[in-house]
Design an enzyme around this catalytic site. Sequence first.
Site, PDB file in Angstrom:
ATOM      1  N   CYS A   2      31.877  47.659  43.457  1.00 14.36           N
ATOM      2  CA  CYS A   2      31.625  49.110  43.467  1.00 14.36           C
ATOM      3  C   CYS A   2      32.902  49.881  43.772  1.00 14.36           C
ATOM      4  CB  CYS A   2      30.595  49.436  44.530  1.00 14.36           C
ATOM      5  SG  CYS A   2      29.111  48.448  44.394  1.00 14.36           S
ATOM      6  N   ARG A  28      37.251  47.968  37.310  1.00 16.97           N
ATOM      7  CA  ARG A  28      36.795  47.007  38.312  1.00 16.97           C
ATOM      8  C   ARG A  28      35.415  46.457  37.985  1.00 16.97           C
ATOM      9  NH1 ARG A  28      39.558  48.093  43.736  1.00 16.97           N
ATOM     10  NH2 ARG A  28      37.995  46.645  44.438  1.00 16.97           N
ATOM     11  N   TRP A  75      28.182  48.189  41.178  1.00 13.92           N
ATOM     12  CA  TRP A  75      28.021  46.847  40.611  1.00 13.92           C
ATOM     13  C   TRP A  75      26.859  46.239  41.395  1.00 13.92           C
ATOM     14  CZ3 TRP A  75      28.346  41.656  42.105  1.00 13.92           C
ATOM     15  CH2 TRP A  75      28.551  40.731  41.076  1.00 13.92           C
ATOM     16  N   ASN A 101      30.056  51.002  49.688  1.00  9.90           N
ATOM     17  CA  ASN A 101      30.443  49.691  49.149  1.00  9.90           C
ATOM     18  C   ASN A 101      30.204  48.660  50.237  1.00  9.90           C
ATOM     19  OD1 ASN A 101      31.369  50.847  46.861  1.00  9.90           O
ATOM     20  ND2 ASN A 101      33.537  50.366  47.197  1.00  9.90           N
ATOM     21  N   GLY A 102      29.840  47.459  49.851  1.00  5.57           N
ATOM     22  CA  GLY A 102      29.619  46.409  50.846  1.00  5.57           C
ATOM     23  C   GLY A 102      28.148  46.028  50.881  1.00  5.57           C
ATOM     24  N   GLU A 484      42.254  26.607  34.589  1.00  5.84           N
ATOM     25  CA  GLU A 484      42.446  28.047  34.405  1.00  5.84           C
ATOM     26  C   GLU A 484      42.177  28.446  32.944  1.00  5.84           C
ATOM     27  OE1 GLU A 484      42.577  30.684  35.881  1.00  5.84           O
ATOM     28  OE2 GLU A 484      43.703  32.107  34.684  1.00  5.84           O
ATOM     29  N   LYS A 488      39.436  31.181  31.857  1.00  5.08           N
ATOM     30  CA  LYS A 488      39.795  32.366  31.066  1.00  5.08           C
ATOM     31  C   LYS A 488      38.859  32.487  29.872  1.00  5.08           C
ATOM     32  CE  LYS A 488      41.698  34.189  32.933  1.00  5.08           C
ATOM     33  NZ  LYS A 488      42.311  34.354  34.220  1.00  5.08           N
ATOM     34  N   GLU A 491      35.149  33.369  30.977  1.00  6.85           N
ATOM     35  CA  GLU A 491      34.853  34.681  31.563  1.00  6.85           C
ATOM     36  C   GLU A 491      34.888  35.831  30.560  1.00  6.85           C
ATOM     37  OE1 GLU A 491      39.061  35.432  33.943  1.00  6.85           O
ATOM     38  OE2 GLU A 491      37.281  36.452  34.681  1.00  6.85           O
ATOM     39  N   HIS A 507      35.710   8.810  32.610  1.00  3.04           N
ATOM     40  CA  HIS A 507      34.763   8.721  33.734  1.00  3.04           C
ATOM     41  C   HIS A 507      33.560   9.638  33.526  1.00  3.04           C
ATOM     42  CE1 HIS A 507      37.587   6.199  35.852  1.00  3.04           C
ATOM     43  NE2 HIS A 507      38.540   7.066  35.522  1.00  3.04           N
ATOM     44  N   LYS A 606      36.397  43.279  38.893  1.00  2.00           N
ATOM     45  CA  LYS A 606      37.801  42.936  39.092  1.00  2.00           C
ATOM     46  C   LYS A 606      38.056  42.417  40.498  1.00  2.00           C
ATOM     47  CE  LYS A 606      42.132  42.533  38.137  1.00  2.00           C
ATOM     48  NZ  LYS A 606      42.459  41.282  37.429  1.00  2.00           N
TER      49      LYS A 606
HETATM   50  O1  M6R Z   1      41.929  39.341  43.726  1.00  2.00           O
HETATM   51  P1  M6R Z   1      41.827  37.850  43.863  1.00  2.00           P
HETATM   52  O2  M6R Z   1      42.989  37.134  43.295  1.00  2.00           O
HETATM   53  O3  M6R Z   1      41.527  37.411  45.255  1.00  2.00           O
HETATM   54  O4  M6R Z   1      40.569  37.466  42.978  1.00  2.00           O
HETATM   55  C1  M6R Z   1      40.103  36.156  42.909  1.00  2.00           C
HETATM   56  C2  M6R Z   1      39.179  35.972  41.726  1.00  2.00           C
HETATM   57  O5  M6R Z   1      38.063  36.794  41.846  1.00  2.00           O
HETATM   58  C3  M6R Z   1      39.880  36.276  40.398  1.00  2.00           C
HETATM   59  O6  M6R Z   1      41.042  35.527  40.246  1.00  2.00           O
HETATM   60  C4  M6R Z   1      38.945  35.974  39.218  1.00  2.00           C
HETATM   61  O7  M6R Z   1      38.679  34.618  39.159  1.00  2.00           O
HETATM   62  C5  M6R Z   1      39.560  36.485  37.915  1.00  2.00           C
HETATM   63  N1  M6R Z   1      38.669  37.411  37.286  1.00  2.00           N
HETATM   64  C6  M6R Z   1      39.813  35.420  36.935  1.00  2.00           C
HETATM   65  O8  M6R Z   1      40.422  35.895  35.779  1.00  2.00           O
END
Ligand code: M6R
Length: 611
Positions: A2, A28, A75, A101-102, A484, A488, A491, A507, A606
């Site tokens: 949020c 975000r 969010w 927020n929270g 990674e 990518k 997501e 395995h 974000k």
């Molecule tokens: O802001 P941060 O690096 O702590 O965030 C961690 C993850 O939420 C962030 O890297 C997330 O996995 C990304 N959206 C991946 O692309």
Amino acid sequence: MCGIVGYVGAKNKAIDTVLEGLETLEYRGYDSAGIAYIEKDTISVHKAIGRVQALHDDLGPNVSKNTISIGHTRWATHGSPTVYNAHPHTNQDGSIAVVHNGIIENYEELRDFLKKKGYNFVSETDSEVIPHLLDYHLRKTRSFRVAFLQTLKALSGTFGLVVMTTHEPDVLFAARLGSPLVLGITNTNAIIFASDPAALIAHTKKVVFLNDYEYVIAKQDGTYALHDFMKDTKVVRDPEILAYDAEEAQLGDFAHFMLKEIYEVPQTIRSATLGRIKAEEGIVKLGGLEAVSEQLNYIDRIVIVACGTSYYAGLVGEYLIEEIAGIPVEVQYASEFKYRDEPFSRSTALLAISQSGETADTIAALKKVEDFGVLRLGIVNAVGSTIARMTDAGVYCHAGPERAVASTKAFVAQVTVLAQMALYLSKGNSPLYKPLLKELDALPQKAEQLLKLDATIQKMAKKYAHYNDFLFIGRKYDFPSALEGALKLKEISYIHAEGFAAGEMKHGPLAMIEPAFPTFAIAPNGSLLPKTVSNIEEIRARKGKVVAIGTQGNTQLKRLVDDVLYMPDTLEQTTPILSAIILQLFAYYVALERGHNVDRPRNLAKSVTVE
Ligand code: M6R
């Protein structure tokens, strides 16, 4: 997650400033938005599902210009994205409006209590207890300030909140506990609150970051008072000037922020090494660690805590620090670390890695060791963020703002910083010291060269975009890259993708291989290439399609796989920095091909500021 924006000032700019701020926070991730303002002693509230533009449309062109307003992008955590659940939430007579927020953890208890007192709830959110509780305390105390304080003390969980009331129509009340909030002071003496400095940077760089347990009372004349709500004391803290360039956060000529940020990788490597390495002289200087250099001499173990992409950067860091500095490293998901009971000695340092510096789990991991007397270090991109402020020492990534939800240049910056940290901790006692320093210096140019593959990768992405499953494999430094690369792809393209250490294929994962399940093999030149080639052979023998990343000049891979993307020759320690560009561009173009919103993938935010 949020986003919050609040404005109070003499100029009639409240609504415009809040809407602009909310638009800035769109990156975000959110599912609904809302705004409230005071006009003729009444609070007006507008809410909409989806984009902030819908709020603009709802307000219309003739909306009056106001001096006080609060807004929110939501969010969903408690309750689905509906107009009722969107913020601002109000009390029954509409005299109090709150954006939050929270997570209010005791909301059920508070809601039951308030219901018994006759309060009606219209939303499914935890946040709605706040305006009703304020109302309850106001009726008892007759002072909004006292009611605000009592409400804050009654809430458990996390909050960044801003409150507006017709009882004090020229004042904004704001508070923070575990959810970021910053206050900006403009040169026209307006006060702007935001959960992310990006929302106020267009108006001012003069800011005060709130700490946990602090609240602020900000008035229309530009004055504000900062207090600690647990100790009930005044807090004096000078504003600081944000080192943040609003231009950097603009899209420019790029179609998406993700693409723009991938194209910023060469500059990111330069910025992350600027003033820190002198390759010719063999010098690595990390100013952020100088203050704790003595303490670092006694560190015999490092635990890295992080989430998502930052966690994968941490895994690369584990290989780097162990190989170059000879210090044992363990990488843990911050979300697991905080619930684990493990022995923790004072000679262990905790290293938090975070792009945003606001990830709730990573903050919780740091909090967990608060009383252990251990050294807490950070690798953070967002300057002045919570993690940057709560660690004893650290190194900034200097990647500049990252707006796309998928992290790209920040990953590269994190690995670049980790490589320098490994060199720094090695004190020059590694045969890799000079070669790695030299390679770090050469990387920006190699990254520029790689970006020229853009059109080739786009073509290849078209070819593979229809597959519903994808495997990513690599060994040693390329194993975290495989993880990674898979993250990518999943997501932003929503394709099922898994990353594995290539040596694990036999395995289990090999069972999945068939013509409709392609593999992305990260197979650059190096001591382990023959082993990865064997894994590729095994996949080919099962009729699996293979795309490979190889080193320029390698002729073997071309004969073996369906498609190869070549990267410039580099050390195996720096391969993750270069291969990231290919993996990021591949994910970007596959997502584009599948017609997805690349910068704002579904269900994601974000910055994950709640657990
Ligand atoms: O802001 P941060 O690096 O702590 O965030 C961690 C993850 O939420 C962030 O890297 C997330 O996995 C990304 N959206 C991946 O692309």
